[in-house]
Design a protein around this motif. Structure first.
Motif, PDB file in Angstrom:
ATOM      1  N   ASP A  27       0.827  -1.206   0.000  1.00 38.38           N
ATOM      2  CA  ASP A  27       0.000   0.000   0.000  1.00 38.38           C
ATOM      3  C   ASP A  27       0.863   1.259   0.000  1.00 38.38           C
ATOM      4  N   VAL A  62       0.737   4.287  -2.803  1.00 39.97           N
ATOM      5  CA  VAL A  62       0.449   5.677  -2.431  1.00 39.97           C
ATOM      6  C   VAL A  62       1.611   6.584  -2.838  1.00 39.97           C
ATOM      7  N   ALA A  89      -4.624   2.700  -6.169  1.00 41.68           N
ATOM      8  CA  ALA A  89      -4.925   3.195  -4.818  1.00 41.68           C
ATOM      9  C   ALA A  89      -6.433   3.294  -4.613  1.00 41.68           C
ATOM     10  N   LEU A 126      -7.488   3.080  -0.804  1.00 43.32           N
ATOM     11  CA  LEU A 126      -6.501   3.945  -0.161  1.00 43.32           C
ATOM     12  C   LEU A 126      -6.740   5.414  -0.498  1.00 43.32           C
TER      13      LEU A 126
END
Length: 125
Positions: A52, A56, A112, A117
């Motif tokens: 993740d 990002v 994302a 996210l």
């Protein structure tokens, strides 16, 4: 081991490759080879395998301020009709990098969003 390949590409793309090779001071073959290596590195591993944090970070990538400023300077010269051949080649190279970065960033942003996210951007008029 290497193989020789004859490619037919649009004239505009060929001109960009030639300008990029001249600007970098390397052969057209080496320019194409570097482009292909770059594309292979972008494709593996797929973003779906990234952490993740990596996704990002890629979604947040921006062109370095020095390069963004230089693009602005060169675009101003071009608009004023005062850009040299060398500066035009530099502008083409910087724009190619900028476009590749935008595509890379967009793919990361899509990943994302898929992972939850980031939220889908809302565009208002």
């Amino acid at each position: 081991m290497s193989s020789e390949v004859l490619l037919s590409v649009p004239a505009e793309f060929a001109a960009q490759i030639i300008a990029q090779s001249r600007s970098a001071g390397i052969s057209v073959a080496d320019t194409v080879r570097k482009l292909m290596e770059s594309l292979q590195q972008q494709a593996a591993p797929g973003m779906h395998q990234w952490s993740d944090d990596q996704v990002v970070a890629a979604a947040d990538l921006r062109l370095p301020p020095r390069d963004a400023d230089r693009i602005s300077e060169l675009l101003n010269l071009q608009q004023a009709g005062q850009i040299t051949t060398v500066e035009h080649a530099e502008l083409q190279n910087l724009m190619t990098c900028y476009q590749a970065l935008q595509l890379y960033q967009a793919r990361a942003l899509g990943e994302a969003i898929r992972r939850g996210l980031r939220s889908v951007p809302v565009i208002t008029s």
